[in-house]
Design an enzyme around this catalytic site. Structure first.
Site, PDB file in Angstrom:
ATOM      1  N   SER A 161       0.828  -1.557   0.061  1.00 13.38           N
ATOM      2  CA  SER A 161      -1.074   0.276   0.160  1.00 13.38           C
ATOM      3  C   SER A 161       0.370   0.832   0.187  1.00 13.38           C
ATOM      4  O   SER A 161       0.384   1.907  -0.515  1.00 13.38           O
ATOM      5  CB  SER A 161      -1.253  -0.179   1.238  1.00 13.38           C
ATOM      6  OG  SER A 161      -0.271  -0.586   2.047  1.00 13.38           O
ATOM      7  N   HIS A 205       2.465   5.202   4.274  1.00 16.69           N
ATOM      8  CA  HIS A 205       1.783   5.339   3.243  1.00 16.69           C
ATOM      9  C   HIS A 205       1.743   6.897   3.257  1.00 16.69           C
ATOM     10  O   HIS A 205       2.334   8.067   2.208  1.00 16.69           O
ATOM     11  CB  HIS A 205       0.170   5.142   3.643  1.00 16.69           C
ATOM     12  CG  HIS A 205      -0.440   4.472   3.883  1.00 16.69           C
ATOM     13  ND1 HIS A 205      -1.577   4.310   3.952  1.00 16.69           N
ATOM     14  CD2 HIS A 205       0.084   2.420   3.569  1.00 16.69           C
ATOM     15  CE1 HIS A 205      -1.636   2.640   4.749  1.00 16.69           C
ATOM     16  NE2 HIS A 205      -1.597   2.196   4.155  1.00 16.69           N
TER      17      HIS A 205
END
Length: 287
Positions: A204, A261
């Protein structure tokens, strides 16, 4: 016969369209270092080379844009257009790099199901960022990106990887996709390790890096043949914000790697701005 190579696909398509309006058959092919315009007939070379030099000197001349419109699509549309849907469009959205990384993630996921401790022991991030902690196993600085710890985790990540990685690979190249992903993975893994130790994994953060790259690349290269859809940017940024509220940790019972992230997003954005600036100033190479 190859007459010129561009680092971007858009100008290659624009020149290709223009040459066709002059009755010069040609095609555009992706090569190792960019996108090449290739003539079908060597006899057309003198005229094609002359026109290529004119194109390089004045790429914004309206006649080139007009040629693209006459071909039925603008340069931006022709590059970003999705593959025609004949049942295999989803497969052709991705290139070999996108498919290869997806396959690695699937194989690692299967390996985790078979022998979790062994695979984690081999691929997890080191306990510290130091030569002693790495102990010669340098691959472990990268490989946490390939580990996923649930079906929803891997499916969600691979869907976004297929979408964003596919765009980078179609518009730029396999090498560009892998290089950007490598840098983002190394930086985001290091950032995650400072928060979670070695207890993290997933693609991610790289996905956020690709989003940042695609989002800001056109800022420094206005001729970029794509603009990332606003809905994609809004969704992923919204997901990032929600992650920092802690709501996702409660819902899914895991620690979402918010710092990873964010580090991936910032790294990808910086790479997009930098590489866009470099490519915008890089002249095409006549053969």
């Amino acid at each position: 016969m190859q007459i010129v190579t561009f680092s971007e696909r858009r100008p290659a398509l624009a020149l290709s369209d223009y040459l066709r309006t002059l009755g010069i058959p040609n095609r555009v092919e992706q090569v190792s270092d960019g996108f090449a315009v290739i003539l079908e007939n060597a006899a057309d070379a003198p005229k094609a080379v002359e026109e290529t030099h004119q194109f390089i000197a004045h790429p914004e001349d309206p006649r080139y844009l007009q040629a693209s419109w006459e071909s039925g699509q603008s340069p931006k549309e022709s590059v970003y257009a999705e593959p025609s849907d004949n049942g295999t469009a989803w497969w052709r959205r991705a290139g070999p790099g996108t498919r290869g990384i997806a396959l690695v993630c699937v194989l690692v996921y299967i390996g985790l199901a078979v022998d979790f401790d062994k695979v984690v022991g081999l691929l997890a991030f080191p306990n510290a960022i130091s030569v002693a902690a790495v102990n010669g196993q340098w691959w472990r600085l990268l490989t946490p990106a390939f580990m996923h710890f649930g079906l929803l985790h891997i499916v969600f990540n691979l869907l976004w990887w297929w979408e964003l990685g596919g765009i980078v690979e179609r518009v730029h190249s396999t090498i560009r996709l892998l290089a950007v992903s490598l840098v983002v993975a190394l930086v985001s893994n290091a950032a995650q390790s400072l928060t979670y130790g070695a207890d993290f994994g997933g693609l991610s953060a790289v996905i956020y890096g690709l989003m940042g790259y695609l989002w800001l690349y056109p800022v420094t290269d206005p001729g970029a043949p794509y603009r990332l859809r606003g809905g994609i940017v809004a969704f992923l940024l919204g997901w990032l914000v929600i992650g920092y509220t802690g709501l996702l940790d409660v819902l899914f019972g895991v620690h979402v790697s918010n710092n990873g992230h964010l580090a991936g997003l910032v790294t990808g954005a910086v790479l997009g701005l930098l590489l866009g600036w470099v490519n915008y100033r890089q002249p095409p190479r006549p053969e």
